[in-house]
Design a protein around this motif. Sequence first.
Motif, mmCIF file in Angstrom:
data_model
loop_
_atom_site.group_PDB
_atom_site.id
_atom_site.type_symbol
_atom_site.label_atom_id
_atom_site.label_comp_id
_atom_site.label_asym_id
_atom_site.label_seq_id
_atom_site.Cartn_x
_atom_site.Cartn_y
_atom_site.Cartn_z
ATOM 1 N N TYR A 132 0.794 -1.202 -0.173
ATOM 2 C CA TYR A 132 -0.031 0.079 0.036
ATOM 3 C C TYR A 132 0.922 1.314 0.108
ATOM 4 C CZ TYR A 132 -4.733 -1.917 0.805
ATOM 5 O OH TYR A 132 -5.948 -2.469 1.034
ATOM 6 N N GLN A 133 1.843 1.388 0.940
ATOM 7 C CA GLN A 133 2.768 2.541 1.169
ATOM 8 C C GLN A 133 3.393 2.771 -0.098
ATOM 9 O OE1 GLN A 133 5.170 2.544 4.487
ATOM 10 N NE2 GLN A 133 5.969 4.663 3.933
ATOM 11 N N ILE A 134 3.897 1.785 -0.730
ATOM 12 C CA ILE A 134 4.828 2.017 -1.881
ATOM 13 C C ILE A 134 3.813 2.770 -2.988
ATOM 14 C CG2 ILE A 134 5.876 0.898 -3.816
ATOM 15 C CD1 ILE A 134 7.560 -0.981 -1.340
ATOM 16 N N ILE A 135 2.797 1.913 -3.285
ATOM 17 C CA ILE A 135 2.003 2.515 -4.620
ATOM 18 C C ILE A 135 1.573 3.951 -4.168
ATOM 19 C CG2 ILE A 135 0.056 1.992 -5.887
ATOM 20 C CD1 ILE A 135 0.770 -1.147 -5.404
ATOM 21 N N ILE A 136 1.059 3.904 -2.867
ATOM 22 C CA ILE A 136 0.646 5.695 -2.543
ATOM 23 C C ILE A 136 1.642 6.608 -2.814
ATOM 24 C CG2 ILE A 136 -0.278 6.936 -0.615
ATOM 25 C CD1 ILE A 136 -1.861 4.333 0.330
ATOM 26 N N GLU A 137 2.635 6.151 -2.412
ATOM 27 C CA GLU A 137 4.009 7.204 -2.385
ATOM 28 C C GLU A 137 4.195 7.619 -3.716
ATOM 29 O OE1 GLU A 137 6.116 6.386 1.804
ATOM 30 O OE2 GLU A 137 6.936 5.578 0.079
ATOM 31 N N LYS A 138 4.039 6.320 -4.568
ATOM 32 C CA LYS A 138 4.485 6.548 -6.147
ATOM 33 C C LYS A 138 3.308 7.511 -6.843
ATOM 34 C CE LYS A 138 6.461 2.361 -7.434
ATOM 35 N NZ LYS A 138 6.723 1.259 -8.413
ATOM 36 N N ARG A 142 3.953 11.385 -8.459
ATOM 37 C CA ARG A 142 3.635 11.993 -9.836
ATOM 38 C C ARG A 142 2.904 13.210 -9.783
ATOM 39 N NH1 ARG A 142 7.172 10.123 -13.406
ATOM 40 N NH2 ARG A 142 7.099 8.118 -13.826
ATOM 41 N N ALA A 143 1.851 13.323 -8.679
ATOM 42 C CA ALA A 143 1.138 14.523 -8.551
ATOM 43 C C ALA A 143 1.922 15.668 -8.110
ATOM 44 C CB ALA A 143 0.353 14.226 -7.380
ATOM 45 N N LYS A 144 3.044 15.544 -7.302
ATOM 46 C CA LYS A 144 3.885 16.541 -7.095
ATOM 47 C C LYS A 144 4.666 17.064 -8.336
ATOM 48 C CE LYS A 144 7.356 17.589 -3.825
ATOM 49 N NZ LYS A 144 8.544 16.737 -3.124
ATOM 50 N N GLN A 145 5.250 15.927 -8.985
ATOM 51 C CA GLN A 145 5.886 16.155 -10.097
ATOM 52 C C GLN A 145 5.291 17.087 -11.296
ATOM 53 O OE1 GLN A 145 6.805 12.686 -12.510
ATOM 54 N NE2 GLN A 145 8.281 13.805 -14.164
ATOM 55 N N PHE A 146 4.062 16.949 -11.280
ATOM 56 C CA PHE A 146 3.341 17.938 -12.281
ATOM 57 C C PHE A 146 2.174 18.914 -11.684
ATOM 58 C CE2 PHE A 146 4.262 13.849 -14.622
ATOM 59 C CZ PHE A 146 5.090 14.240 -15.450
ATOM 60 N N GLY A 147 2.361 18.952 -10.281
ATOM 61 C CA GLY A 147 1.613 20.028 -9.589
ATOM 62 C C GLY A 147 0.350 19.913 -9.579
ATOM 63 N N ARG A 173 -2.781 7.584 5.504
ATOM 64 C CA ARG A 173 -2.670 7.189 4.165
ATOM 65 C C ARG A 173 -1.315 7.614 3.711
ATOM 66 N NH1 ARG A 173 -6.632 10.005 6.072
ATOM 67 N NH2 ARG A 173 -5.256 11.452 5.907
ATOM 68 N N PHE A 174 -0.333 7.444 4.639
ATOM 69 C CA PHE A 174 1.157 7.719 4.206
ATOM 70 C C PHE A 174 1.276 9.120 3.544
ATOM 71 C CE2 PHE A 174 0.693 3.277 4.491
ATOM 72 C CZ PHE A 174 1.238 2.890 5.359
ATOM 73 N N GLY A 175 0.645 10.153 4.023
ATOM 74 C CA GLY A 175 0.490 11.408 3.695
ATOM 75 C C GLY A 175 -0.176 11.693 2.658
ATOM 76 N N ASP A 243 -0.780 -5.929 -5.769
ATOM 77 C CA ASP A 243 0.242 -6.753 -5.490
ATOM 78 C C ASP A 243 1.602 -6.333 -6.299
ATOM 79 O OD1 ASP A 243 -0.895 -7.718 -7.973
ATOM 80 O OD2 ASP A 243 -1.280 -9.673 -7.171
ATOM 81 N N ASN A 244 1.424 -5.616 -7.204
ATOM 82 C CA ASN A 244 2.851 -5.255 -8.009
ATOM 83 C C ASN A 244 3.411 -3.853 -7.912
ATOM 84 O OD1 ASN A 244 4.506 -4.966 -10.189
ATOM 85 N ND2 ASN A 244 2.666 -4.094 -11.516
ATOM 86 N N PRO A 245 4.472 -4.113 -6.751
ATOM 87 C CA PRO A 245 5.198 -2.986 -6.249
ATOM 88 C C PRO A 245 6.001 -2.187 -7.462
ATOM 89 C CG PRO A 245 6.161 -4.747 -5.283
ATOM 90 C CD PRO A 245 5.019 -5.386 -6.064
ATOM 91 N N LEU A 246 6.181 -2.957 -8.519
ATOM 92 C CA LEU A 246 6.889 -2.342 -9.653
ATOM 93 C C LEU A 246 5.926 -1.458 -10.541
ATOM 94 C CD1 LEU A 246 9.658 -3.585 -8.767
ATOM 95 C CD2 LEU A 246 9.841 -4.614 -10.989
ATOM 96 N N ILE A 247 4.991 -1.384 -10.137
ATOM 97 C CA ILE A 247 4.010 -0.798 -11.219
ATOM 98 C C ILE A 247 4.369 0.685 -11.276
ATOM 99 C CG2 ILE A 247 2.474 0.033 -9.076
ATOM 100 C CD1 ILE A 247 -0.052 -0.259 -11.076
ATOM 101 N N GLN A 248 4.135 0.984 -12.812
ATOM 102 C CA GLN A 248 4.518 2.538 -12.975
ATOM 103 C C GLN A 248 3.041 3.245 -12.743
ATOM 104 O OE1 GLN A 248 6.214 2.289 -16.834
ATOM 105 N NE2 GLN A 248 7.989 1.431 -16.002
ATOM 106 N N ALA A 249 2.665 3.702 -11.868
ATOM 107 C CA ALA A 249 1.651 4.057 -11.128
ATOM 108 C C ALA A 249 1.348 5.440 -11.855
ATOM 109 C CB ALA A 249 1.305 3.999 -9.793
ATOM 110 N N CYS A 250 0.337 5.830 -12.452
ATOM 111 C CA CYS A 250 0.062 6.959 -13.106
ATOM 112 C C CYS A 250 1.259 7.506 -14.075
ATOM 113 C CB CYS A 250 -0.221 7.971 -12.157
ATOM 114 S SG CYS A 250 -1.732 7.665 -11.516
ATOM 115 N N ASP A 251 1.757 6.715 -14.575
ATOM 116 C CA ASP A 251 3.007 6.989 -15.673
ATOM 117 C C ASP A 251 2.541 7.733 -16.680
ATOM 118 O OD1 ASP A 251 5.397 6.649 -17.023
ATOM 119 O OD2 ASP A 251 4.318 5.258 -18.480
ATOM 120 N N PRO A 252 3.251 8.856 -16.937
ATOM 121 C CA PRO A 252 2.865 9.927 -17.793
ATOM 122 C C PRO A 252 2.801 9.504 -19.212
ATOM 123 C CG PRO A 252 4.748 10.632 -16.796
ATOM 124 C CD PRO A 252 4.354 9.478 -16.199
ATOM 125 N N SER A 253 3.820 8.705 -19.601
ATOM 126 C CA SER A 253 4.002 8.163 -21.017
ATOM 127 C C SER A 253 2.688 7.175 -21.339
ATOM 128 C CB SER A 253 5.181 7.553 -21.500
ATOM 129 O OG SER A 253 5.322 6.310 -20.544
#
Length: 464
Positions: A132-138, A142-147, A173-175, A243-253
């Motif tokens: 949970y934490q890893i995916i939420i932080e990803k 991304r939200a922070k990267q693009f404001g 919610r890990f921030g 279950d996939n911590p490598l997920i590129q969550a909200c990957d812009p490409s």
Amino acid sequence: MSCPESLSSLLNTYGQSHLLEFWDTLVPLQQQHLQGQIESIDFEQLRCLLAQEGLEQLWSEKAARAEPPPAITLDRFRDSVAHSKALELGGEAIAAGKVAMVLTAGGQGSRLGFDHPKGMFPIGPLSQRSLYQIIIEKVAARAKQFGGIIPFYVMTSPPTHNESLNYLTQNKRFGYPDRDFRMFCQGVMPAVDSDGKIILAEKHSIFQSPNGHGGAIAGLVESGHLQEMLDRGVEHIFYGQVDNPLIQACDPSLIGFHIMNESEMTTQVIRKNEPLQKVGNVVSVDGNVQIIEYSDLPEEHARAQNPDGSLKFWAGSIAVHVFNSSFLDRVRHDTDSLPFHRAQKQVPYIDRDGDLVRPEHANATKFEKFIFDLLPKAKNAIVCEVDPAEGFCAVKNAPPASSETPEHVKKAMSDLHRKWLERAGVSVAEGVTIEINPSFAVDQQQVVARMGKMEDVVASKYFD
Ligand code: UTP
């Protein structure tokens, strides 16, 4: 109380009278519970599911007509102009608040054998951060990267809801901002034994399992969250599994390619490493992109080759999708038509003597809807390839399984983060473990951007 006539006659009609076997031994509260469960079951639907035959024939006919899907493959698009354009479009969509994240976490994780919801499993190779934490932080990165703001929706199920809710609430919610974070619960289905009899988990309680990740659509609609997304101006919904911590969550490409192709549903795939690899095969049948499960694809088709010897059906599903919110809105009334798939699982049950039996082999059929069955309904559906080393390694099995155990996944995470550092020119000693928190860098480009500040890495290190 004595058993209501309507209940026994209903069960009689559908050959499920054994559910009342222990009725007279139950206290009134237990009777009420059992009655409520029985009344919530759609017996006609279950009867139809049990009567379904000839599915294998259907799949082999489909496979014979199948072609590879329209695809954005890595070799064509990596570092290309189209890739840069996709990155730009995806970033703009996030900045404009047009992207939401849906994370499904309703599965029971039975193979992993962890006593809590799988999302709570500690998987950070050094930090022990949970899935949970890893995916939420990803997503937060991304939200922070693009404001922008990315509304985050977590789907749980009755077996995982309360504990997940407490865990995420206690950890704030890990921030992730409370106003942008929602949880909703998917529906359940009974499971049946080899004679089609519904399984009792206790004398007063029917065994019920989550109705598959396809339950996410009905869950989003019934909870009002799909409407909320539409009201907030969300246009693209990034879907991933916990279950996939490598997920590129909200990957812009990925979001950008989805936008560029005016696709209503885009799905990320890996190139299969062998013909019978246990992943869903993404194919195109009569011009519609769809997935044929590995267990449903006849072997001769799974092994089919192109003239150059490469695999014809090369695209394996990793359960990462981007949906248009307007597409989900259009099909929301159709979701009942998503078919149920059957899965054979080990399910503890109460036998006719009232004893709890823990079977050693699969004894039950569960019924699940799969979210990817929406693909053929989507206009311009496309697939985008990702290198599995960069985007997919799911936690499924407990040791000593030969694949998809926590140890495999931790190694994959460390290997990827080592590669990011090395590509950025950092020397990393052999044998050390590396973990990078998304707030430090969420991808290779961000590591490169921070390169100036880094020294050689000589011991295991967590960058946060
Ligand atoms: P799996 O089918 O691999 O299930 O789901 P699982 O729960 O992880 O593990 P097993 O099969 O019981 O061992 C893949 C993903 O889909 C989600 C799970 O949470 C998991 O992340 N899922 C699955 C749901 O959200 N709901 C479901 O009904 C099924």
